[in-house]
Scaffold this motif. Structure first.
Motif, PDB file in Angstrom:
ATOM      1  N   ARG A  65     -90.639 -27.202 118.912  1.00 47.01           N
ATOM      2  CA  ARG A  65     -89.372 -27.194 118.186  1.00 47.01           C
ATOM      3  C   ARG A  65     -88.273 -27.710 119.108  1.00 47.01           C
ATOM      4  O   ARG A  65     -88.183 -27.302 120.268  1.00 47.01           O
ATOM      5  CB  ARG A  65     -89.039 -25.760 117.763  1.00 47.01           C
ATOM      6  CG  ARG A  65     -87.797 -25.646 116.897  1.00 47.01           C
ATOM      7  CD  ARG A  65     -87.636 -24.214 116.401  1.00 47.01           C
ATOM      8  NE  ARG A  65     -86.643 -23.514 117.184  1.00 47.01           N
ATOM      9  CZ  ARG A  65     -85.329 -23.479 116.880  1.00 47.01           C
ATOM     10  NH1 ARG A  65     -84.881 -24.072 115.802  1.00 47.01           N
ATOM     11  NH2 ARG A  65     -84.492 -22.831 117.661  1.00 47.01           N
TER      12      ARG A  65
ATOM     13  N   ASN B 249     -82.895 -28.533 114.419  1.00 50.28           N
ATOM     14  CA  ASN B 249     -84.107 -27.735 114.192  1.00 50.28           C
ATOM     15  C   ASN B 249     -85.307 -28.604 113.833  1.00 50.28           C
ATOM     16  O   ASN B 249     -85.913 -28.434 112.777  1.00 50.28           O
ATOM     17  CB  ASN B 249     -83.860 -26.693 113.092  1.00 50.28           C
ATOM     18  CG  ASN B 249     -84.959 -25.641 113.039  1.00 50.28           C
ATOM     19  OD1 ASN B 249     -85.613 -25.353 114.048  1.00 50.28           O
ATOM     20  ND2 ASN B 249     -85.196 -25.080 111.856  1.00 50.28           N
TER      21      ASN B 249
ATOM     22  N   THR C 220     -89.029 -29.557 114.015  1.00 50.34           N
ATOM     23  CA  THR C 220     -90.339 -29.054 114.432  1.00 50.34           C
ATOM     24  C   THR C 220     -91.317 -30.225 114.358  1.00 50.34           C
ATOM     25  O   THR C 220     -91.304 -30.997 113.397  1.00 50.34           O
ATOM     26  CB  THR C 220     -90.841 -27.889 113.545  1.00 50.34           C
ATOM     27  OG1 THR C 220     -90.716 -28.267 112.178  1.00 50.34           O
ATOM     28  CG2 THR C 220     -90.044 -26.630 113.780  1.00 50.34           C
TER      29      THR C 220
HETATM   30  C1  LIG Z   1     -86.288 -24.060 111.771  1.00 44.47           C
HETATM   31  O1  LIG Z   1     -87.317 -24.560 110.925  1.00 44.47           O
HETATM   32  C2  LIG Z   1     -88.405 -23.666 110.744  1.00 44.47           C
HETATM   33  C3  LIG Z   1     -89.494 -24.333 109.902  1.00 44.47           C
HETATM   34  O2  LIG Z   1     -89.310 -25.688 109.678  1.00 44.47           O
HETATM   35  C4  LIG Z   1     -87.897 -22.398 110.063  1.00 44.47           C
HETATM   36  O3  LIG Z   1     -88.977 -21.487 109.918  1.00 44.47           O
HETATM   37  C5  LIG Z   1     -86.806 -21.781 110.938  1.00 44.47           C
HETATM   38  O4  LIG Z   1     -86.252 -20.660 110.268  1.00 44.47           O
HETATM   39  C6  LIG Z   1     -85.679 -22.776 111.222  1.00 44.47           C
HETATM   40  N1  LIG Z   1     -84.770 -22.202 112.201  1.00 44.47           N
HETATM   41  C7  LIG Z   1     -83.453 -22.378 112.159  1.00 44.47           C
HETATM   42  C8  LIG Z   1     -82.663 -21.765 113.252  1.00 44.47           C
HETATM   43  O5  LIG Z   1     -82.890 -22.993 111.256  1.00 44.47           O
END
Ligand SMILES: *[C@@H]1O[C@H](CO)[C@@H](O)[C@H](O)[C@H]1NC(C)=O
Ligand SMILES: *[C@@H]1O[C@H](CO)[C@@H](O)[C@H](O)[C@H]1NC(C)=O
Length: 251
Positions: free
Chosen positions: A117, A150, A152
């Motif tokens: 990530r 964000n 991944t």
């Molecule tokens: C980032 O993305 C993941 C899955 O794509 C999700 O589970 C997670 O909550 C997100 N985190 C943030 C800080 O937005």
């Protein structure tokens, strides 16, 4: 509809280096026969990413953060994106904060499966663009930036083992990437050669529609990430004996 695209990254200038003869201190050794291998390997890959941030000059590896790419050339025909573009003097920042979520290694083929990530990334450069995104004709050249948040990334790496100087090494032959992002902000200065009302409204439209914009750029961005990763991984693993990472490799 057929979609043809070519992304060319004009060289990160990686050269042949003298490989590590002793285990460097950023390498954590794991046993693939260990039932907790995945945990150990996740930690090991995290340490590797942390070391890659500032770069490893001893094996001629430039910093991963910020990452300088002299030129990215993009040609894509048909589909919602129809682009002939170049990005010059590209600076990508954010990979230094990469968080490793999962690391697995196939016990037979040694192929890697890695999930990471990147919380915040910023891509800056000078663009030269003629094409369509979301069916909007876009023409311009100037400074631009993109900020995916964000992100991944699922990375599958095909590897082969080979011997050199009495050590076994991983030869990373292919990297396949799938990614998701939680948001995208962007700005392209001097769109339409500086007709500022059009520049602002178009940038606002692209930001308001970041999801379809990001989907339409997916093949380009996927290929770009794959090209960067394979260059870095090949440079690391041609220089870092595999047994430093996995002690109980099959003979
Ligand atoms: C980032 O993305 C993941 C899955 O794509 C999700 O589970 C997670 O909550 C997100 N985190 C943030 C800080 O937005
Ligand atoms: C790595 O694999 C590629 C593709 O199979 C091959 O062309 C290359 O010679 C291999 N390199 C080494 C050092 O084994």
């Amino acid at each position: 509809m057929q979609c043809i695209f070519i992304v060319t990254i004009i060289s990160l200038h990686l050269t042949t280096a003298d490989h590590y003869k002793t285990k460097p201190n950023f390498v954590k050794t794991c046993q693939i026969s260990d039932p907790d291998f995945d945990d150990c390997s996740k930690e090991a890959v995290q340490l590797l990413f942390n070391a890659l941030g500032p770069g490893l000059p001893e094996i001629d590896l430039p910093p991963l953060d910020p990452l300088n790419i002299p030129k990215i050339r993009i040609l894509q025909g048909d589909g919602p994106v129809n682009v002939n573009a170049a990005l010059d003097d590209v600076i990508v920042s954010g990979f230094g904060k990469t968080e490793v979520l999962l690391s697995q290694v196939d016990s037979k083929s040694y192929d890697f499966y890695t999930k990471v990530r990147v919380p915040k990334m910023r891509i800056e450069g000078t663009y030269d663009l003629k094409g369509k995104i979301l069916l909007i004709p876009l023409v311009g050249r100037g400074r631009c930036w993109f900020e995916p948040s964000n992100m991944t990334i699922d990375i599958v790496s095909d590897v082969k083992l080979y011997k050199k100087d009495g050590f076994t090494f991983f030869n990373v032959t292919n990297v396949h990437v799938k990614y998701n992002i939680g948001g995208l902000k962007l700005y392209m200065h001097n769109l339409f050669d500086g007709i500022s009302s059009l520049e602002e409204s178009t940038n606002a439209y692209l930001n308001a529609n970041w999801r379809p914009v990001s989907d339409s750029l997916r093949p380009i961005l996927t290929k770009t990430i794959e090209n960067i990763l394979i260059e870095f991984m090949q440079q690391i693993f041609h220089n870092l004996p595999a047994s430093f990472m996995i002690e109980d490799l099959k003979k």
